[in-house]
Design an enzyme around this catalytic site. Structure first.
Site, short mmCIF file in Angstrom:
data_model
loop_
_atom_site.label_atom_id
_atom_site.label_comp_id
_atom_site.label_asym_id
_atom_site.label_seq_id
_atom_site.Cartn_x
_atom_site.Cartn_y
_atom_site.Cartn_z
N SER A 30 -30.65 104.44 -37.08
CA SER A 30 -31.54 105.36 -37.80
C SER A 30 -32.45 106.10 -36.83
CB SER A 30 -32.39 104.59 -38.81
OG SER A 30 -33.41 103.86 -38.14
N SER A 32 -35.80 106.29 -36.80
CA SER A 32 -37.21 105.89 -36.86
C SER A 32 -37.88 105.82 -35.50
CB SER A 32 -37.35 104.53 -37.57
OG SER A 32 -36.82 103.50 -36.76
N LYS A 93 -38.88 98.57 -33.27
CA LYS A 93 -40.09 99.38 -33.34
C LYS A 93 -40.91 99.14 -32.08
CE LYS A 93 -39.13 100.30 -37.75
NZ LYS A 93 -38.64 101.63 -38.19
N SER A 185 -40.52 106.49 -40.58
CA SER A 185 -40.36 105.12 -40.11
C SER A 185 -40.93 104.16 -41.13
CB SER A 185 -41.08 104.92 -38.76
OG SER A 185 -41.06 103.57 -38.37
#
Length: 238
Positions: A30, A32, A93, A185
């Protein structure tokens, strides 16, 4: 046949051992973490960086509690962790908040312990889709309190859903994680993720070993060279 089976078992054990105590490959599904990580990036995650928990093992068996040889994550690290509300799912993250910190978003700006985090505007980030269409997204360099600098995107300015939050007080042994693509995100700002327990960390993202723009299917070997992002190969993740 017996020798073949024995060799195969040894090979599997070596591979599992390497993934458990050294490095494990992950891919980015993804956007994010744009612009730091792109969809189609493949990277190695260092397992020893934070020590070992049950999530260091395949399928996270409950063999022990806590972490062995623990080294705390540092603010600004890009880390893989098990989603606290679904420990079968891997997330990646950036570590933003440490245990005891107060973290808040106000009008699109990040505040840590009551202080607005410094950021400066740089050139727009230009994205191109598979159809050749481009979009320019506002891009900033954010400087965290410990001096770590990293780029972030603000696609929706200060109007995104998670641009205004309550003030989060991070409990002991928990961390606050955020994606660099701030308006796209799902991270600790949302209750579906929340604070990340230290035991859920899998490892620190270290280096890209492959990257593809997705324009070639796996069997189209003749198109692989055109789909490979050669400029990203062996890039250290910061």
């Amino acid at each position: 046949m017996r020798e073949f089976i024995k060799t195969l078992v040894y090979a599997i054990l070596i591979a599992v051992g390497f993934r458990t105590i050294a490095y494990e490959p992950f891919n980015i599904p993804s956007g994010s973490m744009f612009p730091t990580l792109l969809v189609g990036d493949y990277l190695f995650v260092s397992k020893p960086s934070y020590g070992f928990s049950r999530h260091s093992l395949p399928f996270s068996p409950p063999l022990f509690q806590g972490r062995i040889l623990f080294t705390p994550p540092e603010r600004g690290d890009v880390a893989v962790f098990k989603k606290p509300t679904d420990e079968a799912t891997d997330y990646i993250k950036r570590v933003i908040g440490m245990p005891g910190d107060r973290v808040q978003m106000k009008q699109g700006r990040l505040y840590i312990n009551g202080e607005m985090v410094e950021r400066r505007r740089i050139e727009d980030y230009v994205m191109t889709d598979h159809y050749g269409r481009t979009a320019s997204i506002p891009q900033f360099v954010e400087t965290l309190p410990n001096g770590v600098e990293h780029r972030i995107l603000e696609a929706m300015g200060n109007r995104a859903q998670l641009d205004n939050t309550e003030e989060f007080l991070i409990p002991e042994d928990y961390y606050f994680m955020m994606g660099d693509n701030r308006d796209n995100s799902l991270d600790s700002r949302d209750s579906s993720v929340g604070f990340v327990p230290v035991d859920n960390f899998v490892g620190r993202a270290e280096i890209l070993f492959f990257s593809t723009d997705g324009s070639a299917r796996w069997y189209e070997i003749w198109n692989w060279p055109f789909a490979t992002r050669f400029s990203r190969l062996f890039k250290v993740i910061e």
